[in-house]
Design a protein around this motif. Structure first.
Motif, PDB file in Angstrom:
ATOM      1  N   MET A 272       0.824  -1.205   0.000  1.00  0.00           N
ATOM      2  CA  MET A 272       0.000   0.000   0.000  1.00  0.00           C
ATOM      3  C   MET A 272       0.864   1.264   0.000  1.00  0.00           C
ATOM      4  SD  MET A 272      -2.972  -1.298   2.611  1.00  0.00           S
ATOM      5  CE  MET A 272      -3.687   0.292   2.881  1.00  0.00           C
ATOM      6  N   VAL A 273       1.949   1.241   0.764  1.00  0.00           N
ATOM      7  CA  VAL A 273       2.861   2.390   0.782  1.00  0.00           C
ATOM      8  C   VAL A 273       3.432   2.605  -0.612  1.00  0.00           C
ATOM      9  CG1 VAL A 273       5.102   3.207   1.608  1.00  0.00           C
ATOM     10  CG2 VAL A 273       3.450   2.279   3.224  1.00  0.00           C
ATOM     11  N   GLY A 274       3.917   1.520  -1.234  1.00  0.00           N
ATOM     12  CA  GLY A 274       4.470   1.633  -2.580  1.00  0.00           C
ATOM     13  C   GLY A 274       3.444   2.144  -3.570  1.00  0.00           C
ATOM     14  N   PHE A 275       2.231   1.633  -3.477  1.00  0.00           N
ATOM     15  CA  PHE A 275       1.160   2.038  -4.388  1.00  0.00           C
ATOM     16  C   PHE A 275       0.887   3.534  -4.281  1.00  0.00           C
ATOM     17  CE2 PHE A 275      -3.428   2.750  -5.083  1.00  0.00           C
ATOM     18  CZ  PHE A 275      -3.551   2.308  -6.397  1.00  0.00           C
ATOM     19  N   ASN A 276       0.645   4.016  -3.051  1.00  0.00           N
ATOM     20  CA  ASN A 276       0.256   5.427  -2.933  1.00  0.00           C
ATOM     21  C   ASN A 276       1.436   6.361  -3.172  1.00  0.00           C
ATOM     22  OD1 ASN A 276       1.144   6.771  -0.265  1.00  0.00           O
ATOM     23  ND2 ASN A 276       0.241   4.886   0.511  1.00  0.00           N
ATOM     24  N   GLU A 277       2.641   5.990  -2.759  1.00  0.00           N
ATOM     25  CA  GLU A 277       3.794   6.865  -3.005  1.00  0.00           C
ATOM     26  C   GLU A 277       4.134   6.944  -4.491  1.00  0.00           C
ATOM     27  OE1 GLU A 277       7.046   5.666  -0.529  1.00  0.00           O
ATOM     28  OE2 GLU A 277       6.212   6.670   1.235  1.00  0.00           O
ATOM     29  N   GLU A 278       4.053   5.836  -5.187  1.00  0.00           N
ATOM     30  CA  GLU A 278       4.343   5.852  -6.625  1.00  0.00           C
ATOM     31  C   GLU A 278       3.294   6.647  -7.391  1.00  0.00           C
ATOM     32  OE1 GLU A 278       7.044   4.744  -8.318  1.00  0.00           O
ATOM     33  OE2 GLU A 278       7.865   4.377  -6.340  1.00  0.00           O
ATOM     34  N   LEU A 279       2.022   6.450  -7.049  1.00  0.00           N
ATOM     35  CA  LEU A 279       0.980   7.204  -7.743  1.00  0.00           C
ATOM     36  C   LEU A 279       1.130   8.701  -7.502  1.00  0.00           C
ATOM     37  CD1 LEU A 279      -2.320   5.144  -7.369  1.00  0.00           C
ATOM     38  CD2 LEU A 279      -0.857   5.381  -9.363  1.00  0.00           C
ATOM     39  N   ILE A 280       1.426   9.074  -6.265  1.00  0.00           N
ATOM     40  CA  ILE A 280       1.549  10.504  -5.947  1.00  0.00           C
ATOM     41  C   ILE A 280       2.821  11.079  -6.561  1.00  0.00           C
ATOM     42  CG2 ILE A 280       1.898  12.142  -4.059  1.00  0.00           C
ATOM     43  CD1 ILE A 280      -0.731  11.197  -3.414  1.00  0.00           C
ATOM     44  N   SER A 281       3.976  10.462  -6.267  1.00  0.00           N
ATOM     45  CA  SER A 281       5.249  11.062  -6.691  1.00  0.00           C
ATOM     46  C   SER A 281       5.510  10.917  -8.182  1.00  0.00           C
ATOM     47  CB  SER A 281       6.411  10.459  -5.904  1.00  0.00           C
ATOM     48  OG  SER A 281       6.332  10.867  -4.562  1.00  0.00           O
ATOM     49  N   ARG A 282       5.473   9.694  -8.666  1.00  0.00           N
ATOM     50  CA  ARG A 282       5.787   9.496 -10.080  1.00  0.00           C
ATOM     51  C   ARG A 282       4.590   9.730 -10.974  1.00  0.00           C
ATOM     52  NH1 ARG A 282       9.456   4.571  -9.248  1.00  0.00           N
ATOM     53  NH2 ARG A 282      11.400   5.606  -8.705  1.00  0.00           N
ATOM     54  N   GLY A 283       3.414   9.440 -10.464  1.00  0.00           N
ATOM     55  CA  GLY A 283       2.228   9.613 -11.286  1.00  0.00           C
ATOM     56  C   GLY A 283       1.801  11.062 -11.389  1.00  0.00           C
ATOM     57  N   VAL A 284       1.357  11.626 -10.290  1.00  0.00           N
ATOM     58  CA  VAL A 284       0.777  12.970 -10.309  1.00  0.00           C
ATOM     59  C   VAL A 284       1.859  14.053 -10.378  1.00  0.00           C
ATOM     60  CG1 VAL A 284      -0.661  14.593  -9.030  1.00  0.00           C
ATOM     61  CG2 VAL A 284      -1.278  12.176  -9.081  1.00  0.00           C
ATOM     62  N   VAL A 285       2.814  14.020  -9.442  1.00  0.00           N
ATOM     63  CA  VAL A 285       3.786  15.117  -9.336  1.00  0.00           C
ATOM     64  C   VAL A 285       4.741  15.144 -10.528  1.00  0.00           C
ATOM     65  CG1 VAL A 285       5.682  16.027  -7.945  1.00  0.00           C
ATOM     66  CG2 VAL A 285       3.586  15.256  -6.831  1.00  0.00           C
ATOM     67  N   LEU A 286       5.374  14.022 -10.848  1.00  0.00           N
ATOM     68  CA  LEU A 286       6.317  14.023 -11.966  1.00  0.00           C
ATOM     69  C   LEU A 286       5.612  14.338 -13.280  1.00  0.00           C
ATOM     70  CD1 LEU A 286       9.192  13.682 -12.985  1.00  0.00           C
ATOM     71  CD2 LEU A 286       8.766  11.223 -13.164  1.00  0.00           C
ATOM     72  N   ASP A 287       4.405  13.816 -13.459  1.00  0.00           N
ATOM     73  CA  ASP A 287       3.663  14.131 -14.676  1.00  0.00           C
ATOM     74  C   ASP A 287       3.425  15.633 -14.783  1.00  0.00           C
ATOM     75  OD1 ASP A 287       1.915  13.223 -17.030  1.00  0.00           O
ATOM     76  OD2 ASP A 287       0.552  14.477 -15.842  1.00  0.00           O
TER      77      ASP A 287
END
Length: 192
Positions: A112-127
């Motif tokens: 769950m940590v990996g899922f939400n951190e990846e979506l937030i950092s690499r998904g939303v923020v990096l995009d």
């Protein structure tokens, strides 16, 4: 710096700030609804996953960030080697010890940590940052924001401990740091 770059940085900070607020609200709300102990972190984690999924859905990023791509290739698989090595590092030299609440919930929490951190950092923020910055500044800003969300060692807390215990404190996984700061003990609740 252009106005768009400023807006994208502020948006990115707000997204990470929102995640922090979700964590704090989850930890505040958990005991109110009867969730205590270790499960408070699991509850806050679940709320973070919902927050991340809602953000990615609202922004229409599931396909764009590659989340729906089932296989990326051998290079992507090879990139998992350091992650597996780190997991082994945490298990050695004592080996994998059964700790409350058990292997299954620990594994679920880490996923769950990996899922939400990846979506937030690499998904939303990096995009978002990659729209207004070239690759290197976009990645550097994303990495800086990701690192800031993991700053759990306040100077006051470190100064209150001896140098050796402060070093071991900062080397602990965040879940154990949180458990220690909440309960005063590490591990399965047994006194140390």
């Amino acid at each position: 710096m252009s106005e768009r770059q400023r807006r994208d940085i502020l948006f990115s900070v707000a997204v990470h700030g929102g995640r922090f607020v979700v964590i704090m609200l989850g930890l505040w709300l958990a005991p109110v609804i009867g969730i205590t102990g270790w499960y408070m972190g699991l509850f806050a984690n679940a709320l973070c996953c919902i927050y991340a999924a809602v953000l990615v859905t609202r922004l229409g990023l599931w396909k764009r960030i590659g989340f729906l791509t089932p296989w990326r290739g051998w290079l992507a698989l090879a990139a998992l080697v350091p992650l597996v090595a780190e997991a082994l590092f945490w298990m050695l030299p004592d080996g994998l010890l059964e700790q409350s609440p058990g292997y299954g919930l620990w594994a679920l929490t880490l996923l769950m940590v990996g899922f939400n951190e990846e979506l937030i950092s690499r998904g939303v923020v990096l995009d978002r940052l990659s729209r207004s910055f070239i690759a290197i500044p976009a990645v550097a800003l994303t990495a800086a924001l990701f690192g800031l969300q993991h700053c759990h060692c306040s100077p006051r807390r470190i100064a209150a401990r001896s140098t050796s215990s402060a070093t071991s404190w900062c080397r602990q996984p965040p879940a154990l740091r949180w458990q220690h700061s909440s309960t005063g003990s590490l591990g399965s609740g047994r006194s140390s």
